[in-house]
Design an enzyme around this catalytic site. Sequence first.
Site, mmCIF file in Angstrom:
data_model
loop_
_atom_site.group_PDB
_atom_site.id
_atom_site.type_symbol
_atom_site.label_atom_id
_atom_site.label_comp_id
_atom_site.label_asym_id
_atom_site.label_seq_id
_atom_site.Cartn_x
_atom_site.Cartn_y
_atom_site.Cartn_z
ATOM 1 N N ASP A 9 0.889 -1.156 0.000
ATOM 2 C CA ASP A 9 0.000 0.000 0.000
ATOM 3 C C ASP A 9 0.936 1.216 0.000
ATOM 4 O O ASP A 9 2.109 1.102 0.371
ATOM 5 C CB ASP A 9 -0.865 -0.047 1.268
ATOM 6 C CG ASP A 9 -1.664 1.227 1.470
ATOM 7 O OD1 ASP A 9 -2.306 1.663 0.509
ATOM 8 O OD2 ASP A 9 -1.628 1.778 2.586
ATOM 9 N N LEU A 10 0.450 2.362 -0.428
ATOM 10 C CA LEU A 10 1.317 3.550 -0.500
ATOM 11 C C LEU A 10 1.191 4.435 0.747
ATOM 12 O O LEU A 10 2.124 4.540 1.543
ATOM 13 C CB LEU A 10 0.972 4.351 -1.767
ATOM 14 C CG LEU A 10 1.725 5.659 -1.999
ATOM 15 C CD1 LEU A 10 3.220 5.422 -2.186
ATOM 16 C CD2 LEU A 10 1.157 6.401 -3.221
ATOM 17 N N ASP A 11 -0.003 5.028 0.916
ATOM 18 C CA ASP A 11 -0.223 5.964 2.018
ATOM 19 C C ASP A 11 -0.159 5.230 3.360
ATOM 20 O O ASP A 11 -0.955 4.334 3.605
ATOM 21 C CB ASP A 11 -1.610 6.626 1.873
ATOM 22 C CG ASP A 11 -1.737 7.445 0.598
ATOM 23 O OD1 ASP A 11 -1.158 8.528 0.545
ATOM 24 O OD2 ASP A 11 -2.405 6.987 -0.349
ATOM 25 N N THR A 17 1.224 10.198 4.120
ATOM 26 C CA THR A 17 0.422 11.274 3.522
ATOM 27 C C THR A 17 -0.816 11.575 4.362
ATOM 28 O O THR A 17 -1.520 12.546 4.080
ATOM 29 C CB THR A 17 -0.047 10.889 2.103
ATOM 30 O OG1 THR A 17 -0.521 9.561 2.166
ATOM 31 C CG2 THR A 17 1.060 11.020 1.089
ATOM 32 N N LYS A 45 -8.426 6.337 6.640
ATOM 33 C CA LYS A 45 -7.250 5.636 6.106
ATOM 34 C C LYS A 45 -7.656 4.487 5.188
ATOM 35 O O LYS A 45 -8.450 3.632 5.579
ATOM 36 C CB LYS A 45 -6.362 5.132 7.244
ATOM 37 C CG LYS A 45 -5.620 6.257 7.916
ATOM 38 C CD LYS A 45 -4.564 5.748 8.878
ATOM 39 C CE LYS A 45 -3.801 6.934 9.458
ATOM 40 N NZ LYS A 45 -3.003 6.540 10.622
ATOM 41 N N SER A 114 -2.740 0.762 -4.271
ATOM 42 C CA SER A 114 -3.246 1.906 -3.504
ATOM 43 C C SER A 114 -4.564 2.430 -4.057
ATOM 44 O O SER A 114 -4.787 2.417 -5.263
ATOM 45 C CB SER A 114 -2.213 3.039 -3.542
ATOM 46 O OG SER A 114 -2.784 4.252 -3.099
ATOM 47 N N ALA A 115 -5.403 2.940 -3.161
ATOM 48 C CA ALA A 115 -6.688 3.518 -3.581
ATOM 49 C C ALA A 115 -6.501 4.904 -4.184
ATOM 50 O O ALA A 115 -7.407 5.434 -4.831
ATOM 51 C CB ALA A 115 -7.609 3.632 -2.363
ATOM 52 N N LYS A 145 -11.152 -0.653 -1.339
ATOM 53 C CA LYS A 145 -10.887 -1.593 -0.259
ATOM 54 C C LYS A 145 -12.024 -1.445 0.750
ATOM 55 O O LYS A 145 -12.474 -0.320 0.954
ATOM 56 C CB LYS A 145 -9.546 -1.254 0.421
ATOM 57 C CG LYS A 145 -8.341 -1.337 -0.525
ATOM 58 C CD LYS A 145 -7.091 -0.771 0.152
ATOM 59 C CE LYS A 145 -5.926 -0.704 -0.832
ATOM 60 N NZ LYS A 145 -4.717 -0.081 -0.283
ATOM 61 N N GLU A 169 0.071 -3.487 4.591
ATOM 62 C CA GLU A 169 -1.058 -2.555 4.714
ATOM 63 C C GLU A 169 -1.136 -1.901 6.095
ATOM 64 O O GLU A 169 -0.944 -2.559 7.100
ATOM 65 C CB GLU A 169 -2.373 -3.320 4.507
ATOM 66 C CG GLU A 169 -3.100 -3.017 3.234
ATOM 67 C CD GLU A 169 -3.627 -1.603 3.084
ATOM 68 O OE1 GLU A 169 -3.675 -0.838 4.066
ATOM 69 O OE2 GLU A 169 -4.005 -1.264 1.965
ATOM 70 N N ASP A 170 -1.486 -0.617 6.118
ATOM 71 C CA ASP A 170 -1.623 0.076 7.412
ATOM 72 C C ASP A 170 -3.081 0.305 7.805
ATOM 73 O O ASP A 170 -3.352 0.715 8.927
ATOM 74 C CB ASP A 170 -0.931 1.450 7.371
ATOM 75 C CG ASP A 170 -1.679 2.437 6.507
ATOM 76 O OD1 ASP A 170 -1.988 2.090 5.346
ATOM 77 O OD2 ASP A 170 -1.985 3.541 6.992
HETATM 78 C C1 G6P Z 1 -5.404 6.180 0.365
HETATM 79 C C2 G6P Z 1 -5.491 6.954 1.671
HETATM 80 C C3 G6P Z 1 -6.882 7.514 1.872
HETATM 81 C C4 G6P Z 1 -7.324 8.313 0.652
HETATM 82 C C5 G6P Z 1 -7.292 7.422 -0.593
HETATM 83 C C6 G6P Z 1 -7.678 8.168 -1.856
HETATM 84 O O1 G6P Z 1 -6.033 4.976 0.507
HETATM 85 O O2 G6P Z 1 -5.155 6.124 2.766
HETATM 86 O O3 G6P Z 1 -6.895 8.320 3.029
HETATM 87 O O4 G6P Z 1 -8.618 8.844 0.822
HETATM 88 O O5 G6P Z 1 -5.969 6.912 -0.740
HETATM 89 O O6 G6P Z 1 -6.695 9.122 -2.138
HETATM 90 P P1 G6P Z 1 -6.779 10.230 -3.271
HETATM 91 O O7 G6P Z 1 -5.346 10.691 -3.375
HETATM 92 O O8 G6P Z 1 -7.244 9.556 -4.523
HETATM 93 O O9 G6P Z 1 -7.705 11.276 -2.804
HETATM 94 MG MG MG Z 2 -2.661 3.112 3.664
#
Ligand code: G6P
Ligand code: MG
Length: 217
Positions: A9-11, A17, A45, A114-115, A145, A169-170
Amino acid sequence: MSLKACIFDLDGVIVDTAKYHYLAWKKLTVMLNIHFNEKDNERLKGVSRMASLDIILEIGRVTLDEKKKDEYAAMKNEWYLDYIRRMTPDEILPGSLELISELKNAGIKVALGSASKNTPLILERLGIEKLFDAVADGNVVSKAKPDPEVFNEAAKMVGVAPEDCVVFEDALAGVEAALNAGMFCIGIGSEKILTDAHYVVSGLDKINLRKLRKIMK
Ligand code: G6P
Ligand code: MG
């Protein structure tokens, strides 16, 4: 299972972030007169942009039509981008680059799941746009997710069966997504929160390939 791919996962795993998402959502909630704090932010998150807005509106007991919601989500994203554009490679979380290079040297594929629709910009700002063998993000998947779509897509991109993948994943929703994909999941954060993960570490600096293989036995 045999370990053939790791999906990150990224964030919250590669970079923090969450603090920038919080500042941008906070700005919006001040404008809308909604009380929103860092504890509420935890619920966002791993959750997509629109689903995050829905949670915030629910907290504030505010109802809006779709057009207004799109407008506010776009506004929030502009504020978020103001922070993201200023990110630098020193924001990559400790241990990330070491672990990824160890995995690659061992012939294990590395992918991102990542989402976030802002994934390409974040990777570019961090100088790691070429690091991953595949990137599955909010621009290529539509189901958020805990749906397993993003991890299944990442596995498909690197040509590895789900049961041979490990996810890092966090977020609670992300751990569920990994399990729904039938993948092994390492939680990044607190054991008390990520109770469904197969194993939890506080960060990628607390794990290496030898430890990972031992955990998976
Ligand atoms: C990640 C973060 C979420 C965020 C989502 C969408 O999963 O953990 O907090 O809402 O990405 O991010 P975006 O950059 O598309 O708004
Ligand atoms: Mg995350």
